[in-house]
Design a protein around this motif. Structure first.
Motif, PDB file in Angstrom:
ATOM      1  N   ALA A 131       3.583  13.462   3.759  1.00  0.00           N
ATOM      2  CA  ALA A 131       3.970  14.776   4.277  1.00  0.00           C
ATOM      3  C   ALA A 131       2.785  15.456   4.948  1.00  0.00           C
ATOM      4  N   ARG A 132       1.601  15.369   4.336  1.00  0.00           N
ATOM      5  CA  ARG A 132       0.404  15.928   4.965  1.00  0.00           C
ATOM      6  C   ARG A 132       0.081  15.204   6.268  1.00  0.00           C
ATOM      7  N   LEU A 133       0.234  13.896   6.253  1.00  0.00           N
ATOM      8  CA  LEU A 133      -0.073  13.103   7.432  1.00  0.00           C
ATOM      9  C   LEU A 133       0.870  13.442   8.582  1.00  0.00           C
ATOM     10  N   ALA A 134       2.142  13.663   8.275  1.00  0.00           N
ATOM     11  CA  ALA A 134       3.097  14.026   9.323  1.00  0.00           C
ATOM     12  C   ALA A 134       2.676  15.319  10.007  1.00  0.00           C
ATOM     13  N   HIS A 135       2.212  16.267   9.220  1.00  0.00           N
ATOM     14  CA  HIS A 135       1.739  17.541   9.783  1.00  0.00           C
ATOM     15  C   HIS A 135       0.497  17.314  10.641  1.00  0.00           C
ATOM     16  N   ASP A 136      -0.450  16.516  10.127  1.00  0.00           N
ATOM     17  CA  ASP A 136      -1.704  16.295  10.842  1.00  0.00           C
ATOM     18  C   ASP A 136      -1.482  15.565  12.166  1.00  0.00           C
ATOM     19  N   LEU A 137      -0.516  14.656  12.202  1.00  0.00           N
ATOM     20  CA  LEU A 137      -0.251  13.911  13.433  1.00  0.00           C
ATOM     21  C   LEU A 137       0.244  14.821  14.547  1.00  0.00           C
ATOM     22  N   HIS A 190      -8.127   6.840  21.324  1.00  0.00           N
ATOM     23  CA  HIS A 190      -8.110   5.405  21.044  1.00  0.00           C
ATOM     24  C   HIS A 190      -6.740   4.762  21.216  1.00  0.00           C
ATOM     25  N   LEU A 191      -5.680   5.552  21.199  1.00  0.00           N
ATOM     26  CA  LEU A 191      -4.321   5.034  21.283  1.00  0.00           C
ATOM     27  C   LEU A 191      -3.566   5.717  22.408  1.00  0.00           C
ATOM     28  N   THR A 192      -2.490   5.074  22.866  1.00  0.00           N
ATOM     29  CA  THR A 192      -1.650   5.686  23.879  1.00  0.00           C
ATOM     30  C   THR A 192      -0.740   6.735  23.245  1.00  0.00           C
ATOM     31  N   ALA A 193      -0.165   7.576  24.082  1.00  0.00           N
ATOM     32  CA  ALA A 193       0.756   8.602  23.577  1.00  0.00           C
ATOM     33  C   ALA A 193       1.946   7.958  22.877  1.00  0.00           C
ATOM     34  N   GLU A 194       2.438   6.838  23.410  1.00  0.00           N
ATOM     35  CA  GLU A 194       3.567   6.161  22.782  1.00  0.00           C
ATOM     36  C   GLU A 194       3.184   5.591  21.422  1.00  0.00           C
ATOM     37  N   GLU A 195       1.979   5.032  21.300  1.00  0.00           N
ATOM     38  CA  GLU A 195       1.533   4.478  20.017  1.00  0.00           C
ATOM     39  C   GLU A 195       1.399   5.580  18.965  1.00  0.00           C
ATOM     40  N   ILE A 196       0.917   6.746  19.373  1.00  0.00           N
ATOM     41  CA  ILE A 196       0.808   7.871  18.427  1.00  0.00           C
ATOM     42  C   ILE A 196       2.202   8.351  18.021  1.00  0.00           C
ATOM     43  N   ALA A 197       3.103   8.434  18.988  1.00  0.00           N
ATOM     44  CA  ALA A 197       4.467   8.873  18.692  1.00  0.00           C
ATOM     45  C   ALA A 197       5.159   7.893  17.738  1.00  0.00           C
ATOM     46  N   LYS A 198       4.935   6.600  17.931  1.00  0.00           N
ATOM     47  CA  LYS A 198       5.541   5.607  17.047  1.00  0.00           C
ATOM     48  C   LYS A 198       4.938   5.683  15.639  1.00  0.00           C
ATOM     49  N   THR A 199       3.657   6.012  15.549  1.00  0.00           N
ATOM     50  CA  THR A 199       3.041   6.197  14.236  1.00  0.00           C
ATOM     51  C   THR A 199       3.703   7.359  13.503  1.00  0.00           C
ATOM     52  N   ALA A 200       3.879   8.469  14.208  1.00  0.00           N
ATOM     53  CA  ALA A 200       4.559   9.621  13.610  1.00  0.00           C
ATOM     54  C   ALA A 200       5.989   9.254  13.207  1.00  0.00           C
ATOM     55  N   GLU A 201       6.640   8.429  14.009  1.00  0.00           N
ATOM     56  CA  GLU A 201       8.005   7.996  13.705  1.00  0.00           C
ATOM     57  C   GLU A 201       8.041   7.155  12.429  1.00  0.00           C
ATOM     58  N   ARG A 202       7.058   6.276  12.263  1.00  0.00           N
ATOM     59  CA  ARG A 202       7.005   5.466  11.037  1.00  0.00           C
ATOM     60  C   ARG A 202       6.784   6.333   9.809  1.00  0.00           C
ATOM     61  N   SER A 245      -0.979  17.739  15.031  1.00  0.00           N
ATOM     62  CA  SER A 245      -2.042  18.688  15.372  1.00  0.00           C
ATOM     63  C   SER A 245      -3.344  17.943  15.649  1.00  0.00           C
ATOM     64  N   ASP A 246      -4.385  18.228  14.870  1.00  0.00           N
ATOM     65  CA  ASP A 246      -5.719  17.713  15.165  1.00  0.00           C
ATOM     66  C   ASP A 246      -5.795  16.189  15.144  1.00  0.00           C
ATOM     67  N   LEU A 247      -5.146  15.550  14.185  1.00  0.00           N
ATOM     68  CA  LEU A 247      -5.238  14.093  14.088  1.00  0.00           C
ATOM     69  C   LEU A 247      -4.650  13.430  15.328  1.00  0.00           C
ATOM     70  N   GLY A 248      -3.536  13.950  15.807  1.00  0.00           N
ATOM     71  CA  GLY A 248      -2.944  13.392  17.014  1.00  0.00           C
ATOM     72  C   GLY A 248      -3.896  13.466  18.198  1.00  0.00           C
ATOM     73  N   SER A 282      -6.803   6.742   7.767  1.00  0.00           N
ATOM     74  CA  SER A 282      -7.205   6.569   6.369  1.00  0.00           C
ATOM     75  C   SER A 282      -7.808   7.851   5.812  1.00  0.00           C
ATOM     76  N   GLU A 283      -8.662   8.502   6.601  1.00  0.00           N
ATOM     77  CA  GLU A 283      -9.271   9.742   6.140  1.00  0.00           C
ATOM     78  C   GLU A 283      -8.231  10.866   6.037  1.00  0.00           C
ATOM     79  N   ALA A 284      -7.319  10.911   6.995  1.00  0.00           N
ATOM     80  CA  ALA A 284      -6.307  11.965   6.972  1.00  0.00           C
ATOM     81  C   ALA A 284      -5.366  11.822   5.780  1.00  0.00           C
ATOM     82  N   ILE A 285      -5.046  10.578   5.422  1.00  0.00           N
ATOM     83  CA  ILE A 285      -4.120  10.377   4.304  1.00  0.00           C
ATOM     84  C   ILE A 285      -4.819  10.607   2.968  1.00  0.00           C
TER      85      ILE A 285
END
Length: 276
Positions: free
Chosen positions: A222-228, A239-251, A230-233, A87-90
């Protein structure tokens, strides 16, 4: 007889800058005042005090989480914090300041309490033949034996929440999880069942399904995709698994590629029940 200690005046949530609120929630002295009995998981109504500032907050200890068949045990508090980070990143401040901290019953989520405006109506039930100016139908329902339509406002604040929910894969966006404030802002709470690797979007905010995303949403995504990447990821990895973060970036990439609000999945109930 010893006089009781004077209580610090409670600071309204809207008067706290996000950074100050996070520090207060993270480092302040937590005092339980009650329990929200209607919550499915242990949810404590508390105050938190630091440097003479006191605010109301909600504390959900991990020990009080009810096991779910489709989410790993003991992960709901972390998902709430992850939702705040996204939420903060977006940049839309949808989720109130939220941290993971120790409390009287062990570690758990701590979130700033938001007092909603009781006069604000985001959802309404209309007769089936009503003209819905300014409202968007969600589902047809039956109210006291009469055909009716449940609708939400055609509101850019809610539209941002709909985009946010698509990003975090919110499996339970009930009407009661949206808190309009007297200042006009709309917050969203209860994000413990987000970030599944399976498509589980379930919400009352389907009014824009299939419609083009607004320009401000595309810019934020677009900003969120970049942040995921780097630092946000890195912060989400606490708090999340690597797969959950990757799926978030995919969405996020899927939303950018299609440029439209998602459609409900035929493999998952589209609307939460009960809806509020």
């Amino acid at each position: 007889m010893t006089e009781p200690a004077a209580r610090s005046p409670r600071q309204p949530a809207q008067d706290l800058a996000p950074g100050d609120a996070v520090r207060l929630l993270r480092d302040g002295a937590l005092e339980i005042e009650g329990r929200l009995a209607d919550a499915s998981n242990t949810t404590l109504y508390c105050t938190v005090t630091l440097d003479g500032v006191t605010a109301v907050c909600v504390h959900k200890p991990v020990a009080g989480e009810r096991p779910l068949w489709d989410f790993p045990d003991g992960t709901l508090a972390g998902r709430e914090v992850a939702a705040y980070l996204v939420s903060e990143a977006i940049g839309w401040e949808i989720v109130p300041p939220t941290v993971l901290r120790d409390g009287p019953f062990g570690p758990g989520m701590c979130q700033l309490w938001i007092e909603p405006d009781p006069k604000a109506e985001l959802f309404e039930v209309f007769p089936a033949d009503a003209e819905l100016t300014g409202w968007i139908p969600v589902v047809r329902a039956v109210a006291e034996g009469e055909p009716a339509v449940l609708a939400h406002r055609d509101d850019p604040r809610l539209r941002r929440v709909a985009v946010f929910d698509a990003v975090v894969n919110n499996a339970d966006r009930k009407g009661g999880h949206l808190l309009p404030t007297p200042s006009g802002h709309v917050y969203g709470v209860d994000h413990g069942v987000c970030f599944s690797v399976d498509d589980k979007l379930r919400t009352l905010l389907w009014g824009w399904r299939g419609q083009p995303l607004p320009d401000d949403a595309l810019d934020a995504l677009a900003r969120l995709a970049h942040d995921l990447d780097s630092d946000l990821g890195e912060r989400l990895s606490e708090h999340l698994t690597a797969e959950e973060i990757a799926k978030t970036a995919e969405r996020v990439r899927r939303l950018l590629d299609t440029g439209v609000h998602p459609e409900p999945s035929p493999d998952w109930p589209a609307v939460p029940w009960p809806p509020f």
